[in-house]
Design an enzyme around this catalytic site. Sequence first.
Site, PDB file in Angstrom:
ATOM      1  N   SER A  69       0.912  -1.237   0.059  1.00  0.00           N
ATOM      2  CA  SER A  69       0.019  -0.056   0.015  1.00  0.00           C
ATOM      3  C   SER A  69       1.114   1.260   0.003  1.00  0.00           C
ATOM      4  O   SER A  69       1.817   1.163   0.640  1.00  0.00           O
ATOM      5  CB  SER A  69      -1.079  -0.014   1.275  1.00  0.00           C
ATOM      6  N   ASP A  70       0.362   2.274  -0.566  1.00  0.00           N
ATOM      7  CA  ASP A  70       1.032   3.640  -0.506  1.00  0.00           C
ATOM      8  C   ASP A  70       0.056   4.555  -0.593  1.00  0.00           C
ATOM      9  O   ASP A  70      -0.920   4.315  -1.540  1.00  0.00           O
ATOM     10  CB  ASP A  70       2.038   3.643  -1.973  1.00  0.00           C
ATOM     11  N   GLN A  71       0.226   5.969  -0.278  1.00  0.00           N
ATOM     12  CA  GLN A  71      -0.460   6.957  -0.119  1.00  0.00           C
ATOM     13  C   GLN A  71       0.134   8.235  -0.485  1.00  0.00           C
ATOM     14  O   GLN A  71       1.477   8.432   0.087  1.00  0.00           O
ATOM     15  CB  GLN A  71      -0.985   6.931   1.226  1.00  0.00           C
ATOM     16  N   GLY A 106      -3.056   3.689  -2.852  1.00  0.00           N
ATOM     17  CA  GLY A 106      -2.815   2.600  -3.896  1.00  0.00           C
ATOM     18  C   GLY A 106      -2.667   1.260  -2.842  1.00  0.00           C
ATOM     19  O   GLY A 106      -2.204   1.142  -1.882  1.00  0.00           O
TER      20      GLY A 106
END
Length: 193
Positions: A69-71, A106
């Site tokens: 995950s990425d933000q 994501g």
Amino acid sequence: MTQPLLLASTSPFRKVLLDKFQYPFETANPNTDESSFSGESAEALVQRLAEQKAKACGNNYPEHLIIGSDQVCVINGKIIGKPHTVENACLQLKAASGQIVTFYTGLCLYNAKTGQSDVICEPFHVHFRQLTEQEIERYIEREMPLYCAGSFMCEGLGIALFNKLEGRDPNTLIGLPLIALREMLEKQGISIL
């Protein structure tokens, strides 16, 4: 037998979110470069990094389903990352004051056994209220959100900065879209309930 689950993250916030599923999982540091490419959109960036993080753990966990995950947040069309300093946090919150800020998270579920990835981008909109300089300074002093995209933690005192939150899953704002993840896990044969 179902595949074991791995969270490719060192974020304590993502771990707490995934704990909500009450499903066993391990964590690992993906140790990846999070730089953006020139001209890369926020949506493309977070999807690429989420997948990159998940795949980075694949060699050490070849039997696992791996969650990456990425933000990032976008203020006035500009991608904003983690502030790292008090000065940058003040600038980010001043820019967000009175604005609608969009967070893009994501999410990737990578099956290390088959090499298949399921990748999505979940948007979430934060309506900031008008903030005074004193409120910004007090907030940063009390919460020190220097490693949070957008310079706030909605799971803490940051909630006092907003007029409204808008999105499919409030967990997305903290960094892990659980509704979408449950759907992805179900496709891989893992039922949370």
